[in-house]
Design a protein around this motif. Structure first.
Motif, PDB file in Angstrom:
ATOM      1  N   ASP A  33      37.166  40.182  20.812  1.00 65.23           N
ATOM      2  CA  ASP A  33      38.190  40.878  20.045  1.00 65.23           C
ATOM      3  C   ASP A  33      38.737  40.031  18.892  1.00 65.23           C
ATOM      4  O   ASP A  33      38.701  40.442  17.730  1.00 65.23           O
ATOM      5  CB  ASP A  33      39.323  41.312  20.974  1.00 65.23           C
ATOM      6  N   MET A  34      39.239  38.846  19.201  1.00 66.71           N
ATOM      7  CA  MET A  34      39.821  38.000  18.153  1.00 66.71           C
ATOM      8  C   MET A  34      38.759  37.345  17.273  1.00 66.71           C
ATOM      9  O   MET A  34      39.060  36.838  16.198  1.00 66.71           O
ATOM     10  CB  MET A  34      40.704  36.930  18.789  1.00 66.71           C
ATOM     11  N   LYS A  35      37.518  37.361  17.735  1.00 66.99           N
ATOM     12  CA  LYS A  35      36.381  36.826  16.976  1.00 66.99           C
ATOM     13  C   LYS A  35      36.569  35.354  16.600  1.00 66.99           C
ATOM     14  O   LYS A  35      36.184  34.909  15.509  1.00 66.99           O
ATOM     15  CB  LYS A  35      36.109  37.678  15.733  1.00 66.99           C
ATOM     16  N   ASN A  53      46.896  32.397  15.483  1.00 71.35           N
ATOM     17  CA  ASN A  53      46.178  32.961  16.624  1.00 71.35           C
ATOM     18  C   ASN A  53      47.085  32.968  17.853  1.00 71.35           C
ATOM     19  O   ASN A  53      47.584  31.921  18.271  1.00 71.35           O
ATOM     20  CB  ASN A  53      44.926  32.142  16.938  1.00 71.35           C
ATOM     21  N   THR A  66      46.142  36.911  14.004  1.00 69.75           N
ATOM     22  CA  THR A  66      45.350  37.673  14.967  1.00 69.75           C
ATOM     23  C   THR A  66      45.975  37.522  16.342  1.00 69.75           C
ATOM     24  O   THR A  66      46.305  36.417  16.762  1.00 69.75           O
ATOM     25  CB  THR A  66      43.892  37.165  15.024  1.00 69.75           C
ATOM     26  N   SER A  71      45.801  39.034  20.550  1.00 69.99           N
ATOM     27  CA  SER A  71      45.246  39.851  21.623  1.00 69.99           C
ATOM     28  C   SER A  71      46.283  39.940  22.726  1.00 69.99           C
ATOM     29  O   SER A  71      46.934  38.944  23.062  1.00 69.99           O
ATOM     30  CB  SER A  71      43.959  39.240  22.172  1.00 69.99           C
ATOM     31  N   TYR A 128      52.509  46.312  14.776  1.00 71.11           N
ATOM     32  CA  TYR A 128      52.328  45.022  14.123  1.00 71.11           C
ATOM     33  C   TYR A 128      52.310  45.207  12.606  1.00 71.11           C
ATOM     34  O   TYR A 128      51.969  46.290  12.106  1.00 71.11           O
ATOM     35  CB  TYR A 128      51.019  44.385  14.585  1.00 71.11           C
ATOM     36  N   VAL A 140      48.285  41.979  10.222  1.00 67.11           N
ATOM     37  CA  VAL A 140      47.921  41.432  11.527  1.00 67.11           C
ATOM     38  C   VAL A 140      46.762  42.218  12.135  1.00 67.11           C
ATOM     39  O   VAL A 140      46.746  43.451  12.098  1.00 67.11           O
ATOM     40  CB  VAL A 140      49.131  41.463  12.483  1.00 67.11           C
ATOM     41  N   LYS A 141      45.806  41.497  12.688  1.00 64.23           N
ATOM     42  CA  LYS A 141      44.744  42.119  13.471  1.00 64.23           C
ATOM     43  C   LYS A 141      45.151  42.028  14.942  1.00 64.23           C
ATOM     44  O   LYS A 141      45.280  40.934  15.488  1.00 64.23           O
ATOM     45  CB  LYS A 141      43.415  41.417  13.244  1.00 64.23           C
ATOM     46  N   TYR A 176      44.725  43.400  19.042  1.00 59.72           N
ATOM     47  CA  TYR A 176      43.795  43.969  20.012  1.00 59.72           C
ATOM     48  C   TYR A 176      44.427  43.987  21.398  1.00 59.72           C
ATOM     49  O   TYR A 176      45.168  43.077  21.766  1.00 59.72           O
ATOM     50  CB  TYR A 176      42.509  43.131  20.090  1.00 59.72           C
TER      51      TYR A 176
END
Length: 377
Positions: free
Chosen positions: A132-134, A226, A250, A252, A269, A273-274, A276
């Motif tokens: 997900d966060m890659k 992160n 990012t 999760s 968010y 922001v990414k 997941y």
């Protein structure tokens, strides 16, 4: 006939049922369970989609039989496995079923007890960080690591939970620095996992100020790029918003914001922001290849000592203790062969002699997780 344990929704009672040893499907492994792990979901969502469910998912034991398309495992192999959540024949039993792609060989230096702490939590952390966060996985790290490279921090909320601890271990092996861990009671354990440990019990404002102080000390940006929130309830979702980078951060979460945010309807968010919600059940559906690869990699990491299981306790009343938040920096496990019917029932439900509940008299599981439609397929 072999027994299985069915946990009722109140978790104050369990039923023992006797069923034949399962016949494996083409890609399944039948495992004689030596030790079973437990997880918070076992009390938060014990019945899943039906009314008679063996909810255990962490398996450690010996291969009894395999399906016709299984070629990596044979009868007698020592293995650990992640059972497919919500399906029959889980790990609260003498014989359990797991797909071959989330089963892995146990090195000789890993006990069944240690192994039972690993499958669900370790795969959850891996899905969160690397799918997900890659984030760059540990096998992509340069050898030796270039000490002159720019520091990349990561913050793990709930670092002493099983999932949070595995996330911290993976982050360390992947070269993230500094690792900032948010923890409560298990401070000493947290210090073995993170470069900086902050106690959430001091209050949200103190926590946020402490994170900013760490970043300033490390001469980094004032926001964290992160974040992995392994707790995702009781206000942690809102707290992480205060130190997550709103422009490129990012995050999760272990639980979905739509069920666990304080203001469920309006929580969101920032656009930059990414975010997941990482669902480990996807290793049995859309991320089968990742489940296969990471399960095999676990065997290698355990064999050479780069990865260890989670601290564990063999303790009666495990699910009640989980519900009552007694677990701190350890995982509850059960040795199947050591339990008779009555003690096995007591161990899972927390009942005393004669079936008298030792805990809450509530007969219903009111946790929001019970209504969440997990994407199992």
């Amino acid at each position: 006939m072999p027994k299985q344990v069915i946990v009722q929704s109140s978790i104050e009672a369990v039923d023992i049922i006797h069923t034949p040893i399962p016949d494996p499907q083409a890609r399944e492994v039948i495992i004689q369970v030596k030790v079973s792990g437990t997880n918070p979901k076992d009390w938060k969502y014990p019945l899943w989609k039906n009314n008679s469910h063996n909810s255990g998912d962490d398996i450690a034991g010996i291969v009894y039989s395999v399906g016709k398309d299984v070629y990596e495992f044979k009868t007698g192999d020592r293995v650990a496995a992640f059972h497919e959540v919500g399906t029959k024949n889980g790990s609260f039993a003498e014989y359990a079923v797991a797909p071959d792609w989330t089963t892995f060989h146990l090195p000789h230096n890993v006990s069944f007890e240690e192994a039972a702490t690993i499958p669900l939590a370790s795969l959850t952390a891996a899905i969160a960080l690397f799918v997900d966060m890659k984030l760059p996985a540990l096998y992509m790290l340069k050898e030796p690591a270039d000490s002159g490279e720019e520091k990349v921090p990561i913050l793990i909320y709930g670092v002493t939970s099983a999932v949070g601890a595995f996330a911290a271990k993976y982050s360390r092996l992947s070269g993230f620095s500094p690792i900032i861990g948010i923890a409560g009671r298990a401070q000493e354990f947290a210090k073995t996992l993170a470069d900086y440990v902050i106690d959430y019990r001091d209050g949200e404002d103190v926590l946020v100020a402490a994170v900013e102080e760490v970043l300033a000390k490390e001469r980094l940006s004032s926001k964290v790029p992160n974040v992995f929130d392994a707790i995702s309830e009781n206000g942690t979702l809102e707290t992480t918003l205060r130190f997550l980078d709103p422009n490129g951060g990012t995050i999760s979460t272990a639980l979905p914001t739509r069920l666990f945010a304080r203001d469920k309807g309006n929580f969101k968010y920032p656009p930059g922001v990414k975010a997941y919600n990482s669902a480990v059940v996807q290793v049995h559906s859309i991320h089968k290849d990742f489940g296969y690869i990471w399960s095999r990699y676990l065997g290698r990491l355990l064999e050479d000592g780069r990865l260890k299981g989670h601290p564990f306790e063999v303790i009666p009343g495990g699910l009640q203790n989980l519900k009552n938040e007694k677990a701190s920096g350890s995982k509850y496990i059960y040795r199947i062969e050591d339990t008779e019917d009555a003690s096995f029932m007591d161990a899972l439900s927390g009942q005393g002699a004669g079936g008298q509940s030792l805990k809450s008299q509530s007969r219903e599981n009111s946790h929001p997780m019970k209504d969440f439609p997990f994407p199992s397929r």
